[in-house]
Design an enzyme around this catalytic site. Structure first.
Site, short mmCIF file in Angstrom:
data_model
loop_
_atom_site.label_atom_id
_atom_site.label_comp_id
_atom_site.label_asym_id
_atom_site.label_seq_id
_atom_site.Cartn_x
_atom_site.Cartn_y
_atom_site.Cartn_z
N LYS A 112 0.69 -1.24 0.09
CA LYS A 112 -0.04 -0.05 0.08
C LYS A 112 1.06 1.40 0.10
CE LYS A 112 -4.47 -1.72 1.93
NZ LYS A 112 -5.31 -1.41 3.16
N LYS A 191 -6.41 -11.81 -8.61
CA LYS A 191 -7.81 -11.99 -7.84
C LYS A 191 -8.88 -11.01 -8.27
CE LYS A 191 -8.03 -11.12 -3.18
NZ LYS A 191 -7.71 -10.82 -1.88
N LYS A 194 -12.21 -4.83 -7.48
CA LYS A 194 -12.91 -3.78 -8.20
C LYS A 194 -11.90 -2.79 -8.75
CE LYS A 194 -12.73 -0.47 -3.96
NZ LYS A 194 -12.54 -1.58 -2.89
P1 AMP Z 1 -10.87 -5.66 0.36
O1 AMP Z 1 -11.96 -4.75 0.17
O2 AMP Z 1 -10.12 -6.16 -0.74
O3 AMP Z 1 -10.03 -5.59 1.68
O4 AMP Z 1 -11.80 -7.03 0.79
C1 AMP Z 1 -12.82 -7.26 1.94
C2 AMP Z 1 -12.66 -8.87 2.19
O5 AMP Z 1 -13.09 -9.55 1.20
C3 AMP Z 1 -11.38 -9.32 2.43
O6 AMP Z 1 -11.98 -10.17 3.84
C4 AMP Z 1 -10.94 -10.09 1.57
O7 AMP Z 1 -10.13 -11.30 1.97
C5 AMP Z 1 -12.00 -10.56 0.88
N1 AMP Z 1 -11.76 -10.75 -0.64
C6 AMP Z 1 -11.66 -9.47 -1.53
N2 AMP Z 1 -11.25 -9.99 -2.84
C7 AMP Z 1 -11.58 -11.29 -2.92
C8 AMP Z 1 -11.73 -12.22 -3.77
N3 AMP Z 1 -11.36 -11.99 -5.24
N4 AMP Z 1 -11.84 -13.45 -3.43
C9 AMP Z 1 -12.00 -13.79 -1.99
N5 AMP Z 1 -12.15 -12.92 -1.40
C10 AMP Z 1 -11.94 -11.75 -1.51
#
Ligand code: AMP
Ligand code: TRP
Length: 323
Positions: A112, A191, A194
């Site tokens: 980050k 992965k 967004k």
């Molecule tokens: P983030 O907004 O990326 O911090 O994600 C919020 C939650 O969603 C966290 O627990 C991440 O591990 C999960 N997450 C985000 N993207 C994915 C993905 N593509 N597959 C599985 N879990 C995800």
């Protein structure tokens, strides 16, 4: 008595099916087995300096979406982090128990800060997360692989604080979730996120958008390999998340028999993803149309969490020798 469980999610924009299958679906299930404290961590979101009006809106939207997905404010404590200012205070009181070296080793900080600059908020992010966890004496914290390091830090902080000031905090254990990792539909080696255009199905996407994204999903397979291609593996993972067992089995058998038509799999996915999303979106829209109701739910969460935080802070201060 149920074990205490704490988790949090940042209000950082629209959620997608990766967030749901990778994290939020577990939240909904965990409510039945644990004494759950779930928070929308807006203090954490500040580390990326969102526009104030966006942060405000996204915080409300995240709460509404959690409820629409099945997080039940009657069956857990659902709150917004900044409504409990004790989190920021505890962050400060924990900071002498964390070294700069420990924080510098955090992979998420490295990633980050490369992108957003080395602000102190990003560096001390895991200390605030430790405060979220230790405040409520979490016994378990559900973690995906990206948060394992942060949870380990929270455990170390609890240990070193207790060693200095006497038994004050419970050392939390990780509840490793075996949840799905959903890959980008247009690039199944990365992965779903967004920040990658065309990669995600947003929980608020309409039928046209869902249809377009799924129809465009990469399915390429290597003719020289008899292994399922990453794109197809991903579509099956999503199918398992949204379809009934029978349907999943039917498509798996077709694949094994070499009879699977990707277009057929995709049409099934569109149907089942939409069948899931429609009622969720309806619930979400109805909450967003009644901000007063939403605010009341948030206020109730504050009312449940705040006395626990206040009692913990009193103990922390006493144990540290603050008058
Ligand atoms: P983030 O907004 O990326 O911090 O994600 C919020 C939650 O969603 C966290 O627990 C991440 O591990 C999960 N997450 C985000 N993207 C994915 C993905 N593509 N597959 C599985 N879990 C995800
Ligand atoms: N850092 C977590 C994430 O980005 C969110 C979070 C904040 C959290 N506080 C927490 C998770 C406490 C579990 C427990 O996903």
């Amino acid at each position: 008595m149920q074990k205490r469980l704490v988790s949090g999610i940042q209000p950082s924009g629209t959620l997608h099916i990766g967030n749901y299958l990778g994290a939020l679906k577990q939240w909904v299930d965990l409510q039945n087995y644990y004494d759950c404290f779930f928070s929308v961590v807006d203090y954490h979101a500040l580390t990326l300096k969102p526009k104030p009006e966006d942060l405000r809106q996204q915080t409300l939207e995240t709460v509404a979406m959690l409820i629409a997905l099945g997080v039940d404010p009657k069956n857990c404590v659902l709150f917004v982090q900044s409504q409990i200012p004790e989190h920021a205070e505890l962050n400060w009181l924990l900071s002498p128990f964390v070294t700069v070296g420990q924080l510098n080793r955090m992979t998420q900080y490295k990633e980050k800060s490369d992108r957003h600059g080395q602000n102190i908020g990003l560096l001390t992010y895991p200390v605030l997360m430790a405060a979220d966890i230790l405040m409520y004496d979490a016994q378990v914290v559900p973690v995906g692989e990206d948060q394992v390091q942060h949870l380990e830090l929270a455990r170390e902080v609890a240990r070193s604080f207790n060693a200095h000031a006497g038994q004050t905090f419970t050392e939390p254990k990780p509840l490793l979730n075996k949840a799905a990792r959903i890959m980008a539909l247009n690039d199944p080696k990365r992965k779903m996120s967004k920040s990658i255009a065309g990669s995600a199905i947003g929980l608020l996407d309409d039928e046209a958008a869902v249809t377009a994204t799924i129809r465009r999903a990469v399915t390429d397979s290597d003719p020289n390999s008899n292994k399922m291609s990453p794109g197809i593996v991903n579509l099956f993972t999503i199918l398992e998340g949204f379809s009934d067992e029978e349907t999943v089995k039917k498509f798996q058998e077709k694949y094994q028999d070499g009879q699977l038509k990707y277009s057929e799999l995709k049409e099934q996915l569109i149907e089942d993803v939409m069948a899931f999303l429609k009622p969720v979106q309806k619930g979400y829209q109805s909450l967003m149309a009644h901000p007063d109701k939403l605010e009341l739910i948030i206020a109730e969460g504050t009312k449940k969490a705040r006395p626990i935080a206040a009692a913990k802070m009193a103990l922390v201060k006493k144990n540290l020798g603050l008058i």
